[in-house]
Design a protein around this motif. Structure first.
Motif: not given
Length: 379
Positions: A272-279, A145-153
């Motif tokens: 961005v598409v991959q980040l949306v998938g992770i989120m 969860l922290f990594m997904g947040c950091a990647m999105a930021a």
């Protein structure tokens, strides 16, 4: 952790022992009937097919993470663009964390499952393995969860402020950020060692987690609020950052003037598409456990849980089942949502819909530097 799916969520794996203790089957029938009236209890003994299903689930998760790790490491070694390399470093670390988080807790839960679990009267007695399993679930839950947040930021900064991103984000700082994430998650997981919260066995006795249902104290409430608060905040920040990144890319396409070469590149779209998938995967898999944990500990501490105890036990088991799937789904984001796959989807959509002059038609072939450029021109 997927071993939990082979127990009834509200059943105790020790009902057959009643026959030996009572000296007959009448008492067993009465006990089962009484339990059924309270929560529709049905006992399901561990079977060979159940164990096989658990092993297959763990194998699927391990293989998925290994395949995704191979793809990311190969892409990282070939990548020369710094922003993309930073993203791949984050993504590789996330997959490694998911792999370890799937293998270690899963193996411990499988061991408990094969041994018959822990009897309900021993739920409050937390041994060393329970402490380790509970801490692992908290640590490997917060890290993604922290990594997904950091990647999105990081991607939000790269898309909206590319010059600032290039001056601030480096490989060294990315590694420091990863170290801080792991350290923060570890500190939260070790709080029970300082008597700030506790880990206990959870129904049906095959997994350990924060104490949320029985004899809860103020420290337990604070621990759950901290864990769930950090997790939900990470998901919220990732949602905001990914939304900003996505809207920025869409507006850049819409505002692009003919002959202008400053449009978003395909690697930005891919990330961005991959980040949306992770989120999306994280929200679906982790939100139930985070929310159910908060609900359970609040009602337990205030003494308002009453006859709903069985329902909250069921909700917690459902939540941990979904959370276990996150470590299986995350790798498939990188396996399926790669640029080559997105390019194929784009070509198929453009051919089928004939959208040459529409918004999709604004995606220039130059955004896809590959051998398929000629094929896009022909379309």
């Amino acid at each position: 952790m997927l071993a939990l799916s082979h127990y009834n969520s509200s059943a105790s794996p020790f009902l057959p022992r009643l026959a030996n203790d009572s000296g007959g089957t009448v008492e067993v029938s009465v006990a089962v009937e009484g339990l059924s009236q309270q929560g529709n209890f049905t006992f399901v003994e561990p079977t060979t097919s159940g164990i096989i299903a658990v092993v297959l689930s763990m194998t699927l998760g391990i293989i998925s993470n290994i395949v995704a790790l191979f793809i990311l490491v190969n892409a990282y070694s070939l990548q020369r663009r710094r922003s993309k390399a930073t993203f791949l470093l984050f993504a590789t670390s996330l997959v490694i964390t998911d792999f370890i988080g799937h293998a270690i807790p899963g193996a411990l839960v499988l061991r408990l499952y094969l041994s018959g679990g822990v009897s309900p009267e021993d739920f409050d007695s937390s041994d060393g393995m329970c402490q380790f399993l509970g801490g692992s679930m908290v640590f490997f839950g917060l890290c993604p969860l922290f990594m997904g947040c950091a990647m999105a930021a990081e991607r939000c900064l790269g898309v909206t402020k590319p010059l600032l991103h290039s001056s601030l984000v480096t490989k060294t700082r990315t590694k420091i950020c990863l170290a801080v994430i792991w350290l923060l998650a570890l500190c939260v997981a070790l709080l029970p060692c300082l008597q700030l919260g506790s880990y206990t066995y959870q129904d049906p006795g095959t997994w350990c987690f924060i104490n949320v249902l029985s004899d809860t104290e103020e420290v337990d409430v604070v621990f759950v609020v901290l864990f769930s608060g950090l997790g939900l905040t990470s998901l919220a920040v990732a949602l905001v950052c990914n939304t900003i990144s996505g809207l920025t890319l869409v507006l850049a396409r819409l505002r692009r003037q003919p002959g202008c070469h400053h449009s978003a590149k395909s690697h930005d779209i891919e990330m961005v598409v991959q980040l949306v998938g992770i989120m999306v995967s994280s929200c679906i898999c982790w939100s139930p456990l985070l929310i159910f944990g908060l609900m359970s500990v609040i009602h337990s501490y205030t003494g308002t849980i009453g006859d709903n105890l069985l329902n909250y036990k069921t909700l917690m088991v459902m939540g941990v089942r979904l959370a276990a799937w996150n470590q299986i789904l995350d790798p498939w984001v990188y396996i399926l949502l790669r640029r080559t796959v997105l390019r194929k989807i784009y070509l198929i959509a453009k051919c089928q819909a004939g959208l040459r002059g529409t918004i999709l038609g604004r995606w220039e072939p130059t955004s896809f530097p590959s051998s398929e450029k000629n094929e896009v021109n022909q379309v």
